[in-house]
Design an enzyme around this catalytic site. Structure first.
Site, short mmCIF file in Angstrom:
data_model
loop_
_atom_site.label_atom_id
_atom_site.label_comp_id
_atom_site.label_asym_id
_atom_site.label_seq_id
_atom_site.Cartn_x
_atom_site.Cartn_y
_atom_site.Cartn_z
CB SER A 1 -10.94 57.37 78.10
OG SER A 1 -9.90 56.57 77.58
CE1 TYR B 1 -13.58 53.19 79.46
CE2 TYR B 1 -11.69 53.60 78.02
CZ TYR B 1 -12.37 53.81 79.22
OH TYR B 1 -11.84 54.67 80.15
#
Length: 335
Positions: free
Chosen positions: A127, A152
């Protein structure tokens, strides 16, 4: 070719699985249909795949070690596209253990399956969030990413490190893709295109964080799928020029590679909203709020490596992409 796609009911997973089927691959789709967001949307994505030649769906949690071991032993995939994960930078403050279960334990099960199953190439989702406190723009996969700003992001950085270890120890070709704000038809309802479109159509107020001083490298789903397929078909190889005295995070002597996959263009948030307003046909009612914890002000992908190595070239501008998304949203929701 048999390809395992985890997260097959997800936004990117379903779109990529469809493209793989259409080109003649055999796809084994895996998803646990988590209720993190509307399960009916995931089921609707799956309905477009199930019953088609070349697709088989297995409902399971990638954190289930025994089930994953059996999955790899039964289907013997030649390549794996690992997209299943607990997403969102903000949800970590609510349910942090979901990230450990899916993004860490689940990914380890995928790596072990690849190790023992003789998989020829593993492509996994990282990501843009891994860039964290890094303010050097555009973001380069060769930059340091040691300061994540959310749980995350930390788990995605951990995935990159775990993948490199397996590439080094077991010579598994592994490629990580740092996705940049993917949007388009069948997109996630927890992301801003969906939230803003829904609320503007309803005449409700939308919340604008950091007083609108944001920019994102929005990347249309069709461009993402094209890039993923190009990478999947090009197993990672070790770099003979890699130097341990000056280590490059994006490459290695092991068969390991990291790429950014984005649009190579940062769109200011207020411009992005104006495109939704134009597509919807009404103005947004806005409430300005401060920056959210774990968020970053701007993302912008340097995609030169991906373009050079695979020929990747995003083709969808933000105005056209938003127009297509809003058209889909109206049709899907009858709005």
């Amino acid at each position: 070719m048999t390809i395992l796609v985890t997260g097959a009911a997800g936004f990117i997973g379903a779109a990529t699985a469809e493209a793989l089927i259409e080109r003649g691959d055999q796809v084994i789709g895996v998803d646990n249909l988590s209720d993190y967001y509307d399960v009916s949307l995931k089921q609707a994505r799956l309905a477009r795949l199930e019953g088609r030649d070349g697709f088989r769906f297995e409902r399971m949690d990638i954190a289930d070690r025994a089930a994953m071991r059996e999955l790899f032993a039964t289907h013997r995939p030649e390549r794996v596209l690992h997209l299943a994960a607990q997403a969102s930078v903000r949800y970590g403050s609510i349910n942090p253990y979901a990230y450990a279960d899916s993004n860490l334990s689940g990914f380890l099960n995928v790596l072990e399956g690849c190790r023992h199953g003789g998989v020829r190439h593993l492509v996994f989702a990282s990501s843009s969030s891994v860039y964290g406190a890094n303010t050097h723009l555009p973001y380069s996969a060769h930059d340091n990413v040691d300061h994540p700003l959310s749980l995350y992001a930390a788990t995605k950085k951990a995935n990159e490190a775990m993948a490199h270890a397996y590439a080094h120890l077991y010579r598994i070709p592994v490629t990580g893709l740092r996705f940049f704000t993917v949007y388009g038809p069948w997109g996630r309802p927890d992301m801003s295109p969906y939230i803003f479109t829904k609320r503007i159509l309803a005449g409700d107020t939308i919340e604008i964080f950091n007083n609108g001083d944001h920019a994102r490298d929005f990347t249309y789903i069709d461009d993402i799928v094209d890039g993923v397929l190009r990478v999947l078909d090009r197993p990672a190889r070790g770099s003979l020029d890699w130097d341990g005295g000056n280590p490059d995070p994006a490459t290695s002597r092991a068969p390991y590679r990291l790429y950014n996959i984005g649009n190579n263009h940062a769109v200011p948030l207020m411009e992005f909203i104006s495109h939704i307003e134009a597509a919807v046909g009404r103005k947004a009612v806005m409430t300005m709020l401060p920056m959210q914890p774990g968020d970053v002000r701007e993302t912008w992908a340097d995609i030169d490596d991906l373009a050079t190595d695979t020929g990747f070239a995003p083709r969808t501008c933000i105005a056209e992409g938003i127009r297509r998304f809003v058209a889909w949203y109206r049709e899907y929701h009858g709005a």
